[in-house]
Design an enzyme around this catalytic site. Structure first.
Site, PDB file in Angstrom:
ATOM      1  N   LYS A   5      40.922  18.066   5.961  1.00 28.76           N
ATOM      2  CA  LYS A   5      41.071  18.764   4.509  1.00 28.76           C
ATOM      3  C   LYS A   5      41.701  18.836   3.502  1.00 28.76           C
ATOM      4  CE  LYS A   5      38.057  20.625   7.323  1.00 28.76           C
ATOM      5  NZ  LYS A   5      38.139  20.258   8.650  1.00 28.76           N
ATOM      6  N   ASP A  31      47.959  26.010  14.389  1.00 29.43           N
ATOM      7  CA  ASP A  31      47.138  25.551  13.086  1.00 29.43           C
ATOM      8  C   ASP A  31      47.351  25.455  12.004  1.00 29.43           C
ATOM      9  OD1 ASP A  31      44.728  24.303  11.763  1.00 29.43           O
ATOM     10  OD2 ASP A  31      43.651  23.867  13.735  1.00 29.43           O
TER      11      ASP A  31
HETATM   12  O1  P1T Z   1      36.703  18.504  11.184  1.00 26.06           O
HETATM   13  P1  P1T Z   1      38.005  18.128  12.241  1.00 26.06           P
HETATM   14  O2  P1T Z   1      38.499  17.290  11.426  1.00 26.06           O
HETATM   15  O3  P1T Z   1      38.067  17.777  13.636  1.00 26.06           O
HETATM   16  O4  P1T Z   1      38.734  19.020  12.455  1.00 26.06           O
HETATM   17  C1  P1T Z   1      38.446  20.653  12.972  1.00 26.06           C
HETATM   18  C2  P1T Z   1      38.803  21.766  12.284  1.00 26.06           C
HETATM   19  C3  P1T Z   1      40.541  22.287  13.067  1.00 26.06           C
HETATM   20  N1  P1T Z   1      41.600  23.500  12.509  1.00 26.06           N
HETATM   21  C4  P1T Z   1      40.978  23.956  11.718  1.00 26.06           C
HETATM   22  C5  P1T Z   1      41.690  25.418  10.819  1.00 26.06           C
HETATM   23  C6  P1T Z   1      39.191  23.901  10.849  1.00 26.06           C
HETATM   24  O5  P1T Z   1      39.082  24.526   9.741  1.00 26.06           O
HETATM   25  C7  P1T Z   1      38.526  22.736  11.211  1.00 26.06           C
HETATM   26  C8  P1T Z   1      37.322  22.290  10.612  1.00 26.06           C
HETATM   27  N2  P1T Z   1      36.604  23.176   9.870  1.00 26.06           N
HETATM   28  C9  P1T Z   1      36.045  22.984   9.428  1.00 26.06           C
HETATM   29  C10 P1T Z   1      35.180  21.797   9.537  1.00 26.06           C
HETATM   30  C11 P1T Z   1      35.326  24.590   8.543  1.00 26.06           C
HETATM   31  O6  P1T Z   1      34.433  23.973   7.584  1.00 26.06           O
HETATM   32  O7  P1T Z   1      36.126  24.756   8.697  1.00 26.06           O
END
Ligand code: P1T
Length: 391
Positions: A205, A180
């Site tokens: 993000k 990831d």
């Molecule tokens: O929220 P989404 O686009 O479904 O992504 C999930 C996700 C996957 N991998 C990592 C490393 C992430 O940090 C996240 C989502 N994280 C947050 C919403 C958070 O505040 O940490």
């Protein structure tokens, strides 16, 4: 920071970010890709069309994004999804009941919830492992282990995993390595070049970068796996809409310049926190004191925009700090231009409470934005100075 040359001397990173998959429109000359809203596409004869038949299966704006982001990851194949979780879920669909996954003992709470609560009952088992320790990975390996899943830097402890070493071990053992890359972005780190098999992103993000779009992405060089993923992407249907694809494409154009500023602001924040008496420990891979600093310096261009720290007084003053900053907004998510502060134990990581991934209640996570750094430092110092704590 210098520009990154493209594969085999091709265009550099910033050039690919702005041009890959998005040449000027041949019909109109428009210099940005159209937001293609059509859900269906005319066919000259049944099955004979210009490359698109139905929007869930493919859409021109999504194709531009998939080409562009795959080019940034140096990947042969890229697939976009409606969220990071939809991307992860699609990847997990490629496993079979009875398969086992090694997961990190520090990861986004939603990833753990998906693997534990959704895929667990469907026959996918998992073991949380401290992935910085390769002997622990070896010890956790089972004959049915298919995947090692990692985040580096990890969410929220900012642990650094040696991608190359973990990829070598995973391949020796006969598995595949998933990285990831949400926290690093392809600007700072390119896991496929280090031996990873699949890269996962939450495009919500840094890639989107402005807290206005949700999306996910998978990148791989493995054509057979890419074919399976494309099948599941279409069959399950967790795809992004064209406007979402456009917003991410727009965000990516400024990714490099935003990341440079996120990184330099985060260094200043980490240094300030390290010197503050109310802070017990700062987690930032750019600090010499970080146990993964040398690996991060080797595999990343710079150290990212995320900083976590543990308040010396534990949870009560940590909560007080989290609610008393003014520029740092108390909110989940990360990676956008504005600075955010959050309390993982009560916010993003509630789903890991009681598991091996549980986080310290005194932990605060910062997504350092690109505002004037002096204002960010003053905001944090004010909040830390006013929160009560026991030294
Ligand atoms: O929220 P989404 O686009 O479904 O992504 C999930 C996700 C996957 N991998 C990592 C490393 C992430 O940090 C996240 C989502 N994280 C947050 C919403 C958070 O505040 O940490």
């Amino acid at each position: 920071m210098t520009s990154q040359a493209g594969p085999a001397g091709g265009p550099g990173f910033e050039t690919r970010a702005i041009h890959a998959g998005q040449p000027p429109d041949q019909a109109t000359g428009a210099v940005i890709p159209a937001v293609s809203l059509a859900t269906t596409f005319a066919q000259e004869a049944p099955g004979k069309h210009l490359g698109f038949d139905y929007a869930r299966s493919g859409n021109p704006t999504r194709a531009s994004l998939e080409t562009c982001l795959a080019a940034l990851e140096g990947a042969a194949h890229g697939l976009a999804f409606s969220s990071g979780m939809a991307a992860e879920d699609t990847l997990l669909h490629c496993l079979s009941p009875g398969d086992h996954v090694i997961i990190p003992d520090d990861a986004y709470g939603g990833t753990f919830r998906l693997i534990d609560k959704v895929w667990g009952p469907l026959g996918i088992s998992h073991t949380p492992v401290r992935l910085t320790d390769l002997d622990s990975v070896r010890a956790a390996w089972r004959p049915d282990t298919r995947l090692v899943w990692t985040e580096t830097p990890s969410n929220p402890m900012l642990l650094i995993v040696d991608i190359e070493a973990l990829a070598d071990l995973t391949h020796q053992m006969g598995g595949r390595l998933v990285v990831d890359n949400t926290f690093a972005t392809p600007y700072l780190q390119q896991p496929l070049a280090l031996g990873a098999d699949v890269v996962v992103h939450s495009m919500t993000k840094y890639l989107g970068g402005h807290s206005d779009v949700t999306g996910g992405f998978l990148a791989t060089d493995d054509s057979e796996l890419a074919e399976k993923l494309a099948f599941h992407q279409n069959a399950v249907g967790g795809v992004p809409g064209p406007m979402d694809c456009y917003l991410v494409l727009r965000g990516i154009k400024t990714l490099a310049v935003r990341m440079d500023r996120h990184c330099s602001n985060a260094v200043a924040v980490a240094e300030m926190l390290s010197a503050h008496p109310a802070v017990a420990r700062v987690m930032y891979p750019g600090l010499d004191s970080h146990p993964g600093h040398e690996i991060a310096a080797r595999q990343m261009r710079a150290f990212g925009g995320m900083v976590s720290f543990i308040h010396a007084g534990g949870e009560p003053p940590a909560l007080e700090v989290a609610r008393s900053t003014e520029l740092f907004t108390l909110a989940e998510s990360l990676g956008a231009v504005e600075s955010l502060i959050e309390h993982p134990h009560r916010m993003t990581h509630t789903s890991v409470v009681g598991s091996a991934l549980e986080v310290d209640p005194g932990l605060i996570r910062l997504s350092v934005g690109i505002e004037s750094v002096d204002d960010l430092l003053a905001d944090l110092a004010r909040a830390l100075d006013s929160a009560t704590y026991l030294s």
